[in-house]
Design a protein around this motif. Structure first.
Motif, mmCIF file in Angstrom:
data_model
loop_
_atom_site.group_PDB
_atom_site.id
_atom_site.type_symbol
_atom_site.label_atom_id
_atom_site.label_comp_id
_atom_site.label_asym_id
_atom_site.label_seq_id
_atom_site.Cartn_x
_atom_site.Cartn_y
_atom_site.Cartn_z
ATOM 1 N N ASP A 1 0.810 -1.210 0.000
ATOM 2 C CA ASP A 1 0.000 0.000 0.000
ATOM 3 C C ASP A 1 0.850 1.271 0.000
ATOM 4 O OD1 ASP A 1 0.893 0.077 2.632
ATOM 5 O OD2 ASP A 1 -1.094 -0.053 3.515
ATOM 6 N N GLY A 2 2.176 1.135 0.015
ATOM 7 C CA GLY A 2 3.048 2.300 -0.052
ATOM 8 C C GLY A 2 3.305 2.983 1.272
ATOM 9 N N ILE A 3 2.752 2.459 2.362
ATOM 10 C CA ILE A 3 2.943 3.066 3.674
ATOM 11 C C ILE A 3 3.785 2.138 4.540
ATOM 12 C CG2 ILE A 3 1.790 3.881 5.774
ATOM 13 C CD1 ILE A 3 -0.613 4.588 4.018
ATOM 14 N N VAL A 4 4.835 2.668 5.141
ATOM 15 C CA VAL A 4 5.663 1.888 6.058
ATOM 16 C C VAL A 4 5.051 2.038 7.444
ATOM 17 C CG1 VAL A 4 7.954 1.556 7.037
ATOM 18 C CG2 VAL A 4 7.715 2.310 4.667
ATOM 19 N N LYS A 5 4.521 0.942 7.960
ATOM 20 C CA LYS A 5 3.872 0.958 9.270
ATOM 21 C C LYS A 5 4.815 0.398 10.324
ATOM 22 C CE LYS A 5 -0.633 0.221 7.146
ATOM 23 N NZ LYS A 5 -0.542 -0.490 5.900
ATOM 24 N N ALA A 6 4.492 0.639 11.589
ATOM 25 C CA ALA A 6 5.293 0.106 12.698
ATOM 26 C C ALA A 6 5.457 -1.392 12.522
ATOM 27 C CB ALA A 6 4.620 0.420 14.026
ATOM 28 N N GLY A 7 6.687 -1.870 12.649
ATOM 29 C CA GLY A 7 6.969 -3.294 12.512
ATOM 30 C C GLY A 7 7.266 -3.737 11.097
ATOM 31 N N GLU A 8 7.059 -2.877 10.107
ATOM 32 C CA GLU A 8 7.354 -3.210 8.712
ATOM 33 C C GLU A 8 8.708 -2.636 8.319
ATOM 34 O OE1 GLU A 8 2.899 -3.341 6.763
ATOM 35 O OE2 GLU A 8 4.140 -1.598 6.382
ATOM 36 N N LEU A 9 9.296 -3.220 7.297
ATOM 37 C CA LEU A 9 10.560 -2.714 6.759
ATOM 38 C C LEU A 9 10.284 -1.925 5.483
ATOM 39 C CD1 LEU A 9 12.782 -5.877 7.209
ATOM 40 C CD2 LEU A 9 12.790 -3.801 8.588
ATOM 41 N N PRO A 10 11.045 -0.864 5.229
ATOM 42 C CA PRO A 10 10.872 -0.102 3.992
ATOM 43 C C PRO A 10 11.413 -0.874 2.790
ATOM 44 C CG PRO A 10 12.711 0.768 5.243
ATOM 45 C CD PRO A 10 12.069 -0.298 6.088
ATOM 46 N N ALA A 11 11.016 -0.472 1.611
ATOM 47 C CA ALA A 11 11.505 -1.083 0.369
ATOM 48 C C ALA A 11 12.970 -0.725 0.152
ATOM 49 C CB ALA A 11 10.677 -0.582 -0.812
ATOM 50 N N ALA A 12 13.659 -1.550 -0.600
ATOM 51 C CA ALA A 12 15.065 -1.294 -0.923
ATOM 52 C C ALA A 12 15.215 0.099 -1.536
ATOM 53 C CB ALA A 12 15.574 -2.348 -1.893
ATOM 54 N N GLY A 13 16.244 0.807 -1.113
ATOM 55 C CA GLY A 13 16.517 2.139 -1.643
ATOM 56 C C GLY A 13 15.760 3.256 -0.959
ATOM 57 N N THR A 14 14.866 2.925 -0.034
ATOM 58 C CA THR A 14 14.114 3.949 0.682
ATOM 59 C C THR A 14 15.048 4.726 1.594
ATOM 60 O OG1 THR A 14 12.083 2.631 0.654
ATOM 61 C CG2 THR A 14 12.230 4.344 2.327
ATOM 62 N N THR B 1 20.693 9.963 8.624
ATOM 63 C CA THR B 1 20.009 9.467 7.429
ATOM 64 C C THR B 1 20.635 8.143 7.032
ATOM 65 O OG1 THR B 1 19.554 11.705 6.646
ATOM 66 C CG2 THR B 1 19.464 9.978 5.013
ATOM 67 N N ALA B 2 19.805 7.228 6.566
ATOM 68 C CA ALA B 2 20.288 5.933 6.077
ATOM 69 C C ALA B 2 19.442 5.524 4.880
ATOM 70 C CB ALA B 2 20.192 4.873 7.173
ATOM 71 N N THR B 3 19.942 4.561 4.123
ATOM 72 C CA THR B 3 19.208 4.023 2.977
ATOM 73 C C THR B 3 18.987 2.538 3.200
ATOM 74 O OG1 THR B 3 20.222 5.660 1.517
ATOM 75 C CG2 THR B 3 19.231 3.739 0.471
ATOM 76 N N ALA B 4 17.752 2.096 3.001
ATOM 77 C CA ALA B 4 17.409 0.685 3.190
ATOM 78 C C ALA B 4 18.102 -0.176 2.139
ATOM 79 C CB ALA B 4 15.905 0.495 3.108
ATOM 80 N N ASP B 5 18.623 -1.328 2.583
ATOM 81 C CA ASP B 5 19.290 -2.247 1.660
ATOM 82 C C ASP B 5 18.269 -3.115 0.926
ATOM 83 O OD1 ASP B 5 18.522 -4.331 3.405
ATOM 84 O OD2 ASP B 5 20.534 -4.562 4.256
ATOM 85 N N SER B 6 18.738 -4.114 0.207
ATOM 86 C CA SER B 6 17.849 -4.957 -0.608
ATOM 87 C C SER B 6 16.849 -5.742 0.233
ATOM 88 C CB SER B 6 18.672 -5.924 -1.464
ATOM 89 O OG SER B 6 19.437 -6.787 -0.629
ATOM 90 N N ARG B 7 17.113 -5.876 1.531
ATOM 91 C CA ARG B 7 16.184 -6.569 2.436
ATOM 92 C C ARG B 7 15.308 -5.590 3.216
ATOM 93 N NH1 ARG B 7 20.321 -9.508 5.884
ATOM 94 N NH2 ARG B 7 21.356 -7.582 5.384
#
Length: 75
Positions: free
Chosen positions: A1-14, A28-34
């Motif tokens: 749904d495009g929303i990062v909720k508590a307990g979820e991981l963001p998409a790679a590159g976020t 600031t950080a960038t989410a990896d492939s996982r």
């Protein structure tokens, strides 16, 4: 749904931004492939995490406070 909720991981590159209670950007950080990311040098306290699409500064979902404790993961 495009929303990062508590307990979820963001998409790679976020991009994930950490703000203090005054709204100042602390890290600031960038989410990896996982969807995982790491921030170092953060002192214990309460912060706001905001995730943004990789090619935009548009925030994904509502920001919720997170508590950072020494030698532990954010809750």
């Amino acid at each position: 749904d495009g929303i990062v909720k508590a307990g979820e991981l963001p998409a790679a590159g976020t991009r994930v931004n950490l703000f203090d209670g005054d709204g100042k950007l602390k890290n600031t950080a960038t989410a990896d492939s996982r969807g995982k990311f790491k921030m170092e040098g953060i002192v214990p306290g309460t912060y706001i995490l905001r995730a943004s699409k990789p090619t935009s500064s548009y925030p994904l979902g509502a920001a919720e406070p997170v508590q950072v404790e020494p030698e532990k993961r954010a809750k």
